[in-house]
Design a protein around this motif. Structure first.
Motif, PDB file in Angstrom:
ATOM      1  N   SER A 133     107.302  63.666  34.833  1.00 52.71           N
ATOM      2  CA  SER A 133     107.913  62.450  35.342  1.00 52.71           C
ATOM      3  C   SER A 133     106.715  61.978  36.299  1.00 52.71           C
ATOM      4  O   SER A 133     105.827  62.884  36.588  1.00 52.71           O
ATOM      5  CB  SER A 133     108.971  62.922  36.278  1.00 52.71           C
ATOM      6  N   VAL A 207     111.632  57.124  35.118  1.00 58.90           N
ATOM      7  CA  VAL A 207     110.526  57.042  33.835  1.00 58.90           C
ATOM      8  C   VAL A 207     110.083  58.408  33.631  1.00 58.90           C
ATOM      9  O   VAL A 207     109.594  59.150  34.521  1.00 58.90           O
ATOM     10  CB  VAL A 207     109.575  56.228  34.053  1.00 58.90           C
ATOM     11  N   THR A 209     107.301  60.516  31.334  1.00 52.84           N
ATOM     12  CA  THR A 209     106.042  60.371  30.711  1.00 52.84           C
ATOM     13  C   THR A 209     105.783  61.273  29.649  1.00 52.84           C
ATOM     14  O   THR A 209     105.985  62.443  29.933  1.00 52.84           O
ATOM     15  CB  THR A 209     104.787  60.229  31.692  1.00 52.84           C
ATOM     16  N   THR A 254      99.501  58.212  26.575  1.00 52.42           N
ATOM     17  CA  THR A 254     100.553  58.577  27.112  1.00 52.42           C
ATOM     18  C   THR A 254     101.949  57.502  26.671  1.00 52.42           C
ATOM     19  O   THR A 254     101.347  56.178  26.669  1.00 52.42           O
ATOM     20  CB  THR A 254     100.888  58.921  28.399  1.00 52.42           C
ATOM     21  N   THR A 255     103.052  57.862  26.716  1.00 51.56           N
ATOM     22  CA  THR A 255     104.097  56.588  26.780  1.00 51.56           C
ATOM     23  C   THR A 255     105.317  57.040  27.561  1.00 51.56           C
ATOM     24  O   THR A 255     105.204  58.125  28.212  1.00 51.56           O
ATOM     25  CB  THR A 255     104.635  56.606  25.236  1.00 51.56           C
ATOM     26  N   THR A 256     106.325  56.166  27.825  1.00 51.12           N
ATOM     27  CA  THR A 256     107.275  56.322  28.795  1.00 51.12           C
ATOM     28  C   THR A 256     108.454  56.318  28.098  1.00 51.12           C
ATOM     29  O   THR A 256     108.501  55.424  27.099  1.00 51.12           O
ATOM     30  CB  THR A 256     107.272  55.558  29.991  1.00 51.12           C
ATOM     31  N   ASP A 257     109.479  56.823  28.644  1.00 54.49           N
ATOM     32  CA  ASP A 257     110.856  56.488  28.152  1.00 54.49           C
ATOM     33  C   ASP A 257     111.909  56.264  29.306  1.00 54.49           C
ATOM     34  O   ASP A 257     112.351  56.916  30.025  1.00 54.49           O
ATOM     35  CB  ASP A 257     111.467  57.959  27.607  1.00 54.49           C
ATOM     36  N   PRO A 258     112.330  55.099  29.428  1.00 58.33           N
ATOM     37  CA  PRO A 258     113.027  54.334  30.559  1.00 58.33           C
ATOM     38  C   PRO A 258     114.474  54.129  30.191  1.00 58.33           C
ATOM     39  O   PRO A 258     115.079  53.735  31.200  1.00 58.33           O
ATOM     40  CB  PRO A 258     112.381  53.192  30.929  1.00 58.33           C
TER      41      PRO A 258
END
Length: 457
Positions: A133, A207, A209, A254-258
């Protein structure tokens, strides 16, 4: 003194010459007997010229209005794609190094065809190492031993501290430029987050990461336009269903999950969608899948050793292990025989039927008629034919018949027609077989099951 032949029939080498019926011959070469007259067989038509020496297989490919003749040195089986309006005009094949798929753009891009084909099946991505995070990096992925199930610092907004955290984990899938999705990675470690379904102002604080996998390095994979998809568990277990989060064409980084739980998309469809048996001898010691055959309802079939394999309907890149059937004897060839699949083995044949690949039924036929040559197998429409040590075998439903039994002695069949070398074709309802005999000598025959005494020439 004279004799009169009122009707010309085929040959019956099994019968003594002095006992032959009227009109039946010992030899009938380059002759057509359909009308009862002796009509000479006309010369071959020059359709196309092969581009090289040693060609063993050809296939007419017509993506639009132009014919292209695909050619191989190997014994290759080719099937058109199951989608009638496939924008890529794909074909699928087995018999080369590994099962393959090709498109119009790839196969006719050079001077000899097919120019380029790709490995059939979609690889599994390598799972990244950690999940973090913005304010906490203490949660590790599946490759680390310090994973924990406690809430991630900075993930739970201050006004939701009293909520019960959800345990979640993630998987990635690889999607080729053809839109073919592969099996997921192993699940990441479980981490705990609190859903913010009603509070949007603190979304940035929630979010998560994730490191993005690198693109696969598997040889032969179609990579143009490829992307990854991210899925998240919806009940907090590594064995539960995963729902869609996002997708991207950018690998690495990287990518995020919101997303909140109620914002997740469809459940992952490709959990068991592995590729067909290939040339990896460690995984498939009996070799790659061969004999690619199209069945009804968009299902493809193939075999490897004693295993009969089936694809997902209309998804020829997906071959779940649970769809495979094991036979008692090693499979030699397969072909459709009406509405069932004929499976010829080194022992008894099988017929396999069903509308769903997950529930196919195999019936072992009580006829000891082994298939001695994969290339002799021919789909004749309502039945199929192949070469056995005793003669030419026809299978319709659960009926097995040696159709040359009254015409050719088994010893002559072995010595003259050399069934292990027969290459069979369907032509205007007849079985046309070419074979080798002697030294560098080729022969051929025609069997027409509709003609009675004219059946064999």
């Amino acid at each position: 003194m004279y004799f009169k032949v009122t009707e010309f029939n085929g040959i019956a080498p099994v019968v003594s010459s002095r006992l032959l019926a009227d009109g039946v011959a010992q030899t009938a070469e380059n002759v057509v007997l359909n009308s009862g007259r002796a009509v000479p067989l006309r010369t071959n038509s020059d359709i196309s010229t092969v581009s090289g020496t040693g060609r063993t297989s050809i296939w007419r490919y017509t993506p639009e209005s132009t014919d292209y003749w695909l050619q191989w040195d190997e014994n290759v089986d080719v099937v058109d794609g199951p989608l009638p309006k496939d924008s890529h005009d794909r074909v699928y094949l087995t018999g080369e190094t590994y099962p393959r798929v090709g498109s119009e753009a790839s196969m006719i891009s050079g001077s000899s065809y097919p120019a380029v084909t790709y490995k059939l099946g979609v690889p599994t991505l390598t799972l990244p190492g950690t999940i973090t995070s913005p304010t906490d990096s203490g949660f590790s992925g599946a490759n680390s031993s310090n994973a924990t199930d406690t809430p991630v610092a900075g993930v739970i907004p201050s006004n939701l501290d009293s909520e019960t955290p959800n345990s979640v984990c993630y998987v990635f899938t690889y999607v080729t430029g053809f839109g073919e999705e592969g099996p997921p990675t192993a699940a990441t470690s479980v981490i705990s987050v609190t859903d913010n379904a009603t509070v949007s102002s603190n979304t940035a604080n929630q979010v998560i990461t994730l490191p993005v996998p690198s693109a696969p390095s598997s040889p032969g994979v179609y990579t143009t336009g490829a992307k990854w998809r991210l899925y998240r568990s919806n009940t907090g277990s590594q064995t539960t269903a995963f729902q869609f989060v996002k997708e991207s064409t950018t690998f690495g980084g990287t990518t995020t999950d919101p997303l909140d739980g109620d914002e997740l998309g469809e459940v992952i469809p490709s959990t068991y969608w592995i590729g067909p048996p290939d040339n990896d001898s460690n995984t498939y010691p009996e070799g790659q899948m061969l004999g690619l055959t199209a069945m009804p309802n968009g299902v493809f079939a193939g075999f490897a050793g004693r295993r009969l394999c089936f694809s997902e309907p209309y998804l020829p890149h997906a071959w779940p292990v649970s769809y495979r059937i094991t036979t008692e004897d090693r499979i030699v060839a397969i072909a459709m025989a009406g509405n069932v699949l004929l499976v010829a083995t080194e022992g008894n044949p099988y017929i396999v039927g069903g509308t769903d690949p997950s529930a196919m039924t195999a019936v072992r036929l009580e006829a000891a008629q082994a298939c001695v040559n994969k290339r002799s197998m021919v789909d004749m429409g309502d039945y199929a034919m192949y070469a056995s040590p005793d003669g030419l075998i026809a299978v319709a439903g659960n009926e097995v018949e040696n159709v040359t039994e009254q015409l050719i002695d088994p010893k002559d069949w072995l010595s003259t027609y050399n069934p292990t070398t027969i290459q069979g074709f369907l032509h205007e309802g007849t079985y046309v077989g070419f074979h080798s005999y002697g030294t560098n000598t080729r022969g051929g025959f025609i069997f027409d099951p509709r003609r009675g005494k004219n059946a064999f020439t």
